[in-house]
Design a protein around this motif. Structure first.
Motif, mmCIF file in Angstrom:
data_model
loop_
_atom_site.group_PDB
_atom_site.id
_atom_site.type_symbol
_atom_site.label_atom_id
_atom_site.label_comp_id
_atom_site.label_asym_id
_atom_site.label_seq_id
_atom_site.Cartn_x
_atom_site.Cartn_y
_atom_site.Cartn_z
ATOM 1 N N ALA A 1 0.833 -1.202 0.000
ATOM 2 C CA ALA A 1 0.000 0.000 0.000
ATOM 3 C C ALA A 1 0.871 1.257 0.000
ATOM 4 O O ALA A 1 0.568 2.221 -0.699
ATOM 5 N N MET A 2 1.957 1.244 0.752
ATOM 6 C CA MET A 2 2.855 2.402 0.804
ATOM 7 C C MET A 2 3.534 2.633 -0.546
ATOM 8 O O MET A 2 3.789 3.771 -0.928
ATOM 9 N N LYS A 3 3.798 1.563 -1.278
ATOM 10 C CA LYS A 3 4.433 1.705 -2.586
ATOM 11 C C LYS A 3 3.504 2.362 -3.598
ATOM 12 O O LYS A 3 3.958 2.904 -4.595
ATOM 13 N N ALA A 4 2.207 2.308 -3.348
ATOM 14 C CA ALA A 4 1.229 2.907 -4.253
ATOM 15 C C ALA A 4 1.126 4.421 -4.082
ATOM 16 O O ALA A 4 0.510 5.091 -4.898
ATOM 17 N N LEU A 5 1.732 4.954 -3.033
ATOM 18 C CA LEU A 5 1.642 6.386 -2.747
ATOM 19 C C LEU A 5 2.667 7.180 -3.538
ATOM 20 O O LEU A 5 3.700 6.649 -3.949
ATOM 21 N N THR A 6 2.380 8.472 -3.685
ATOM 22 C CA THR A 6 3.389 9.356 -4.255
ATOM 23 C C THR A 6 4.490 9.530 -3.210
ATOM 24 O O THR A 6 4.282 9.243 -2.013
ATOM 25 N N THR A 7 5.628 10.007 -3.633
ATOM 26 C CA THR A 7 6.728 10.244 -2.690
ATOM 27 C C THR A 7 6.302 11.226 -1.603
ATOM 28 O O THR A 7 6.586 11.021 -0.419
ATOM 29 N N ALA A 8 5.606 12.280 -2.001
ATOM 30 C CA ALA A 8 5.160 13.296 -1.042
ATOM 31 C C ALA A 8 4.203 12.704 -0.010
ATOM 32 O O ALA A 8 4.315 12.985 1.193
ATOM 33 N N GLN A 9 3.259 11.877 -0.464
ATOM 34 C CA GLN A 9 2.320 11.243 0.458
ATOM 35 C C GLN A 9 3.034 10.278 1.389
ATOM 36 O O GLN A 9 2.776 10.246 2.595
ATOM 37 N N SER A 10 3.946 9.503 0.839
ATOM 38 C CA SER A 10 4.682 8.522 1.627
ATOM 39 C C SER A 10 5.503 9.195 2.725
ATOM 40 O O SER A 10 5.493 8.751 3.880
ATOM 41 N N ARG B 1 -4.050 12.800 4.302
ATOM 42 C CA ARG B 1 -5.409 12.327 4.013
ATOM 43 C C ARG B 1 -5.467 11.593 2.683
ATOM 44 O O ARG B 1 -5.994 10.481 2.601
ATOM 45 N N ASP B 2 -4.917 12.197 1.645
ATOM 46 C CA ASP B 2 -4.954 11.569 0.322
ATOM 47 C C ASP B 2 -4.178 10.253 0.317
ATOM 48 O O ASP B 2 -4.607 9.270 -0.290
ATOM 49 N N GLY B 3 -3.047 10.232 0.996
ATOM 50 C CA GLY B 3 -2.255 9.001 1.079
ATOM 51 C C GLY B 3 -2.980 7.895 1.816
ATOM 52 O O GLY B 3 -2.931 6.727 1.426
ATOM 53 N N MET B 4 -3.678 8.261 2.881
ATOM 54 C CA MET B 4 -4.430 7.266 3.638
ATOM 55 C C MET B 4 -5.589 6.708 2.816
ATOM 56 O O MET B 4 -5.920 5.532 2.923
ATOM 57 N N ILE B 5 -6.182 7.525 1.969
ATOM 58 C CA ILE B 5 -7.256 7.049 1.095
ATOM 59 C C ILE B 5 -6.706 6.019 0.112
ATOM 60 O O ILE B 5 -7.296 4.952 -0.091
ATOM 61 N N ASP C 1 -7.604 1.981 0.090
ATOM 62 C CA ASP C 1 -8.111 1.307 -1.107
ATOM 63 C C ASP C 1 -7.238 0.127 -1.502
ATOM 64 O O ASP C 1 -7.736 -0.921 -1.881
ATOM 65 N N ARG C 2 -5.930 0.293 -1.398
ATOM 66 C CA ARG C 2 -4.994 -0.789 -1.746
ATOM 67 C C ARG C 2 -5.138 -1.976 -0.806
ATOM 68 O O ARG C 2 -4.935 -3.125 -1.190
ATOM 69 N N LEU C 3 -5.462 -1.693 0.457
ATOM 70 C CA LEU C 3 -5.611 -2.746 1.454
ATOM 71 C C LEU C 3 -6.998 -3.390 1.391
ATOM 72 O O LEU C 3 -7.258 -4.381 2.074
ATOM 73 N N GLY C 4 -7.887 -2.794 0.611
ATOM 74 C CA GLY C 4 -9.234 -3.360 0.466
ATOM 75 C C GLY C 4 -10.126 -3.135 1.656
ATOM 76 O O GLY C 4 -11.058 -3.898 1.901
ATOM 77 N N VAL C 5 -9.860 -2.092 2.407
ATOM 78 C CA VAL C 5 -10.658 -1.785 3.585
ATOM 79 C C VAL C 5 -11.965 -1.136 3.152
ATOM 80 O O VAL C 5 -11.980 -0.234 2.320
ATOM 81 N N THR C 6 -13.063 -1.622 3.704
ATOM 82 C CA THR C 6 -14.364 -1.029 3.436
ATOM 83 C C THR C 6 -14.904 -0.435 4.722
ATOM 84 O O THR C 6 -14.600 -0.908 5.813
ATOM 85 N N SER C 7 -15.729 0.580 4.586
ATOM 86 C CA SER C 7 -16.257 1.214 5.797
ATOM 87 C C SER C 7 -17.528 0.592 6.283
ATOM 88 O O SER C 7 -18.063 -0.310 5.831
#
Length: 59
Positions: A4-13, A45-49, A53-59
């Motif tokens: 999931a962390m690899k899916a983030l931009t550098t700034a988000q990470s 916030r954007d990185g956590m979203i 999503d990458r982890l498949g978490v649903t609310s």
């Protein structure tokens, strides 16, 4: 979580590493990155979203 962390931009990470893994506040994230606090909040916030999503978490 690594995938999931690899899916983030550098700034988000960077922001998420400082905030969640480093235990820093939004202000403490913004300072070393030399960005406004609002920008730090948005990156986290954007990185956590993306990570959620990458982890498949649903609310």
């Amino acid at each position: 979580m690594r995938a999931a962390m690899k899916a983030l931009t550098t700034a988000q990470s960077e922001a998420i590493r400082l905030a969640y893994f480093g235990g820093r506040t939004h202000r403490e994230v913004a300072a070393p990155l030399d960005i406004p606090v609002g920008t730090a909040k948005t990156r986290i916030r954007d990185g956590m979203i993306v990570a959620r999503d990458r982890l498949g978490v649903t609310s």
